[in-house]
Design a protein around this motif. Sequence first.
Motif, PDB file in Angstrom:
ATOM      1  N   THR A  23      86.055 -46.615 -74.119  1.00 20.95           N
ATOM      2  CA  THR A  23      86.444 -45.206 -74.017  1.00 20.95           C
ATOM      3  C   THR A  23      85.273 -44.361 -73.549  1.00 20.95           C
ATOM      4  OG1 THR A  23      88.055 -45.489 -75.780  1.00 20.95           O
ATOM      5  CG2 THR A  23      87.387 -43.234 -75.278  1.00 20.95           C
ATOM      6  N   TRP A  24      84.099 -44.600 -74.157  1.00 19.03           N
ATOM      7  CA  TRP A  24      82.918 -43.844 -73.768  1.00 19.03           C
ATOM      8  C   TRP A  24      82.624 -44.041 -72.284  1.00 19.03           C
ATOM      9  CZ3 TRP A  24      78.343 -45.856 -71.805  1.00 19.03           C
ATOM     10  CH2 TRP A  24      77.354 -44.916 -71.562  1.00 19.03           C
ATOM     11  N   ARG A  25      82.670 -45.271 -71.821  1.00 18.65           N
ATOM     12  CA  ARG A  25      82.369 -45.552 -70.415  1.00 18.65           C
ATOM     13  C   ARG A  25      83.372 -44.867 -69.487  1.00 18.65           C
ATOM     14  NH1 ARG A  25      81.368 -51.386 -69.674  1.00 18.65           N
ATOM     15  NH2 ARG A  25      79.272 -50.874 -70.339  1.00 18.65           N
ATOM     16  N   ALA A  26      84.636 -44.866 -69.867  1.00 17.67           N
ATOM     17  CA  ALA A  26      85.657 -44.212 -69.034  1.00 17.67           C
ATOM     18  C   ALA A  26      85.364 -42.725 -68.880  1.00 17.67           C
ATOM     19  CB  ALA A  26      87.043 -44.435 -69.635  1.00 17.67           C
ATOM     20  N   VAL A  27      84.976 -42.076 -69.971  1.00 17.26           N
ATOM     21  CA  VAL A  27      84.646 -40.651 -69.905  1.00 17.26           C
ATOM     22  C   VAL A  27      83.325 -40.448 -69.165  1.00 17.26           C
ATOM     23  CG1 VAL A  27      84.079 -38.606 -71.277  1.00 17.26           C
ATOM     24  CG2 VAL A  27      85.943 -40.104 -71.995  1.00 17.26           C
ATOM     25  N   HIS A  28      82.368 -41.329 -69.405  1.00  8.53           N
ATOM     26  CA  HIS A  28      81.049 -41.203 -68.796  1.00  8.53           C
ATOM     27  C   HIS A  28      81.110 -41.307 -67.269  1.00  8.53           C
ATOM     28  CE1 HIS A  28      76.872 -40.851 -70.066  1.00  8.53           C
ATOM     29  NE2 HIS A  28      76.535 -41.578 -69.016  1.00  8.53           N
ATOM     30  N   TRP A  29      82.117 -41.962 -66.745  1.00 14.33           N
ATOM     31  CA  TRP A  29      82.295 -42.068 -65.297  1.00 14.33           C
ATOM     32  C   TRP A  29      82.507 -40.695 -64.649  1.00 14.33           C
ATOM     33  CZ3 TRP A  29      82.213 -45.655 -61.338  1.00 14.33           C
ATOM     34  CH2 TRP A  29      81.869 -46.944 -61.713  1.00 14.33           C
ATOM     35  N   THR A  30      82.905 -39.703 -65.436  1.00 10.99           N
ATOM     36  CA  THR A  30      83.078 -38.365 -64.853  1.00 10.99           C
ATOM     37  C   THR A  30      81.756 -37.789 -64.357  1.00 10.99           C
ATOM     38  OG1 THR A  30      82.865 -37.222 -66.976  1.00 10.99           O
ATOM     39  CG2 THR A  30      85.105 -37.829 -66.277  1.00 10.99           C
ATOM     40  N   ALA A  31      80.635 -38.370 -64.803  1.00 19.56           N
ATOM     41  CA  ALA A  31      79.332 -37.924 -64.303  1.00 19.56           C
ATOM     42  C   ALA A  31      79.255 -38.087 -62.790  1.00 19.56           C
ATOM     43  CB  ALA A  31      78.205 -38.694 -64.983  1.00 19.56           C
ATOM     44  N   TYR A  32      79.972 -39.067 -62.254  1.00 17.93           N
ATOM     45  CA  TYR A  32      80.000 -39.246 -60.806  1.00 17.93           C
ATOM     46  C   TYR A  32      80.672 -38.049 -60.124  1.00 17.93           C
ATOM     47  CZ  TYR A  32      78.441 -44.083 -61.090  1.00 17.93           C
ATOM     48  OH  TYR A  32      77.707 -45.210 -61.306  1.00 17.93           O
ATOM     49  N   ALA A  33      81.555 -37.377 -60.825  1.00 19.16           N
ATOM     50  CA  ALA A  33      82.205 -36.181 -60.275  1.00 19.16           C
ATOM     51  C   ALA A  33      81.397 -34.924 -60.591  1.00 19.16           C
ATOM     52  CB  ALA A  33      83.617 -36.038 -60.832  1.00 19.16           C
ATOM     53  N   ILE A  34      80.790 -34.876 -61.754  1.00 22.78           N
ATOM     54  CA  ILE A  34      80.049 -33.685 -62.175  1.00 22.78           C
ATOM     55  C   ILE A  34      78.925 -33.360 -61.201  1.00 22.78           C
ATOM     56  CG2 ILE A  34      78.512 -32.722 -63.941  1.00 22.78           C
ATOM     57  CD1 ILE A  34      80.085 -34.414 -65.992  1.00 22.78           C
ATOM     58  N   TRP A  35      78.162 -34.358 -60.831  1.00 17.74           N
ATOM     59  CA  TRP A  35      76.973 -34.107 -60.023  1.00 17.74           C
ATOM     60  C   TRP A  35      77.294 -33.458 -58.669  1.00 17.74           C
ATOM     61  CZ3 TRP A  35      74.785 -35.329 -55.433  1.00 17.74           C
ATOM     62  CH2 TRP A  35      73.456 -34.949 -55.272  1.00 17.74           C
ATOM     63  N   PRO A  36      78.209 -34.010 -57.868  1.00 17.79           N
ATOM     64  CA  PRO A  36      78.483 -33.340 -56.588  1.00 17.79           C
ATOM     65  C   PRO A  36      79.171 -31.980 -56.757  1.00 17.79           C
ATOM     66  CG  PRO A  36      79.900 -35.257 -56.835  1.00 17.79           C
ATOM     67  CD  PRO A  36      78.923 -35.281 -57.962  1.00 17.79           C
ATOM     68  N   ILE A  37      79.961 -31.823 -57.817  1.00 21.48           N
ATOM     69  CA  ILE A  37      80.583 -30.521 -58.072  1.00 21.48           C
ATOM     70  C   ILE A  37      79.500 -29.489 -58.378  1.00 21.48           C
ATOM     71  CG2 ILE A  37      82.050 -29.232 -59.683  1.00 21.48           C
ATOM     72  CD1 ILE A  37      83.752 -31.803 -59.961  1.00 21.48           C
ATOM     73  N   ALA A  38      78.530 -29.875 -59.203  1.00 26.20           N
ATOM     74  CA  ALA A  38      77.435 -28.969 -59.544  1.00 26.20           C
ATOM     75  C   ALA A  38      76.575 -28.655 -58.321  1.00 26.20           C
ATOM     76  CB  ALA A  38      76.581 -29.578 -60.658  1.00 26.20           C
ATOM     77  N   LEU A  39      76.323 -29.657 -57.489  1.00 25.25           N
ATOM     78  CA  LEU A  39      75.561 -29.420 -56.262  1.00 25.25           C
ATOM     79  C   LEU A  39      76.295 -28.429 -55.358  1.00 25.25           C
ATOM     80  CD1 LEU A  39      73.158 -30.061 -54.396  1.00 25.25           C
ATOM     81  CD2 LEU A  39      74.519 -31.969 -53.493  1.00 25.25           C
ATOM     82  N   ALA A  40      77.596 -28.625 -55.200  1.00 25.64           N
ATOM     83  CA  ALA A  40      78.386 -27.703 -54.380  1.00 25.64           C
ATOM     84  C   ALA A  40      78.343 -26.291 -54.966  1.00 25.64           C
ATOM     85  CB  ALA A  40      79.832 -28.189 -54.263  1.00 25.64           C
ATOM     86  N   HIS A  41      78.411 -26.189 -56.284  1.00 22.27           N
ATOM     87  CA  HIS A  41      78.304 -24.887 -56.953  1.00 22.27           C
ATOM     88  C   HIS A  41      76.989 -24.206 -56.592  1.00 22.27           C
ATOM     89  CE1 HIS A  41      77.687 -21.931 -60.146  1.00 22.27           C
ATOM     90  NE2 HIS A  41      76.599 -22.603 -60.504  1.00 22.27           N
ATOM     91  N   GLY A  42      75.908 -24.947 -56.704  1.00 21.39           N
ATOM     92  CA  GLY A  42      74.599 -24.370 -56.414  1.00 21.39           C
ATOM     93  C   GLY A  42      74.463 -23.930 -54.969  1.00 21.39           C
ATOM     94  N   LEU A  43      74.995 -24.714 -54.073  1.00 21.90           N
ATOM     95  CA  LEU A  43      74.896 -24.364 -52.653  1.00 21.90           C
ATOM     96  C   LEU A  43      75.857 -23.243 -52.273  1.00 21.90           C
ATOM     97  CD1 LEU A  43      74.475 -27.912 -51.092  1.00 21.90           C
ATOM     98  CD2 LEU A  43      72.710 -26.173 -51.491  1.00 21.90           C
ATOM     99  N   GLY A  44      76.979 -23.148 -52.985  1.00 22.02           N
ATOM    100  CA  GLY A  44      77.962 -22.120 -52.664  1.00 22.02           C
ATOM    101  C   GLY A  44      77.692 -20.774 -53.291  1.00 22.02           C
ATOM    102  N   THR A  45      77.128 -20.768 -54.481  1.00 20.26           N
ATOM    103  CA  THR A  45      76.914 -19.497 -55.167  1.00 20.26           C
ATOM    104  C   THR A  45      75.442 -19.128 -55.275  1.00 20.26           C
ATOM    105  OG1 THR A  45      77.654 -18.167 -57.036  1.00 20.26           O
ATOM    106  CG2 THR A  45      76.792 -20.316 -57.558  1.00 20.26           C
ATOM    107  N   GLY A  46      74.570 -20.087 -55.080  1.00 22.27           N
ATOM    108  CA  GLY A  46      73.141 -19.832 -55.224  1.00 22.27           C
ATOM    109  C   GLY A  46      72.600 -18.902 -54.152  1.00 22.27           C
ATOM    110  N   THR A  47      71.801 -17.955 -54.570  1.00 26.34           N
ATOM    111  CA  THR A  47      71.237 -16.997 -53.621  1.00 26.34           C
ATOM    112  C   THR A  47      70.146 -17.626 -52.766  1.00 26.34           C
ATOM    113  OG1 THR A  47      69.723 -16.237 -55.344  1.00 26.34           O
ATOM    114  CG2 THR A  47      71.763 -14.992 -55.046  1.00 26.34           C
ATOM    115  N   ASP A  48      69.654 -18.783 -53.173  1.00 23.29           N
ATOM    116  CA  ASP A  48      68.621 -19.465 -52.404  1.00 23.29           C
ATOM    117  C   ASP A  48      69.188 -20.561 -51.507  1.00 23.29           C
ATOM    118  OD1 ASP A  48      66.440 -18.040 -53.531  1.00 23.29           O
ATOM    119  OD2 ASP A  48      66.643 -19.236 -55.350  1.00 23.29           O
ATOM    120  N   ALA A  49      70.484 -20.696 -51.453  1.00 25.47           N
ATOM    121  CA  ALA A  49      71.112 -21.793 -50.713  1.00 25.47           C
ATOM    122  C   ALA A  49      70.751 -21.799 -49.238  1.00 25.47           C
ATOM    123  CB  ALA A  49      72.623 -21.749 -50.891  1.00 25.47           C
ATOM    124  N   THR A  50      70.466 -20.656 -48.668  1.00 24.96           N
ATOM    125  CA  THR A  50      70.145 -20.593 -47.247  1.00 24.96           C
ATOM    126  C   THR A  50      68.651 -20.765 -46.969  1.00 24.96           C
ATOM    127  OG1 THR A  50      69.968 -18.190 -47.332  1.00 24.96           O
ATOM    128  CG2 THR A  50      72.121 -19.104 -46.741  1.00 24.96           C
TER     129      THR A  50
END
Length: 168
Positions: free
Chosen positions: A116-143
């Motif tokens: 069960t833990w491993r199944a939930v922990h696999w969401t880290a593969y989704a979290i990281w690119p989502i967070a990166l996209a967040h930073g590039l999309g909303t971050g004032t330093d993205a450009t």
Amino acid sequence: MIWYIARGAGVMALLMLTVSVTLGIATRQGKTLAGLPRFAVATVHRNASLIGLGLVLTHVLTLLFDSYANLNPIDLLVPFVGSYRTFWLGLGTLAFDLLLIVLITSLNRARLGLRTWRAVHWTAYAIWPIALAHGLGTGTDATQLWMGVLAVGCATAVATAATWRFVT
């Protein structure tokens, strides 16, 4: 001042979570990494995760007090309801929510069982690119060039580790 703390914490969170994801991918292979024992790499992975989480919390909480972003507590927990750059902020909120789920299940790993833990922990593969996209999309330093180089470097590290894991 608050805006600088929030920005700095967000950028540093990206770095620490990149280290965590990269090492998490590498340790899953079961081989030693750079001659280091697996437990040492796993310890750095866990500590980078906790530091990254602390930086994410700093990022999120300081933004509550920033008059420019004008966020409400609900904006930090419910994705895509904030008025400031709704989509990109929503990605950050989604990543934060998923990160909390991974944290809670990791703290309860013994009770949940490895499968069960491993199944939930696999969401880290989704979290990281989502967070990166967040930073590039909303971050004032993205450009800014330095942020582009940092984002490409982080993406390269994660992509290299993932390629190494799935190819070998």
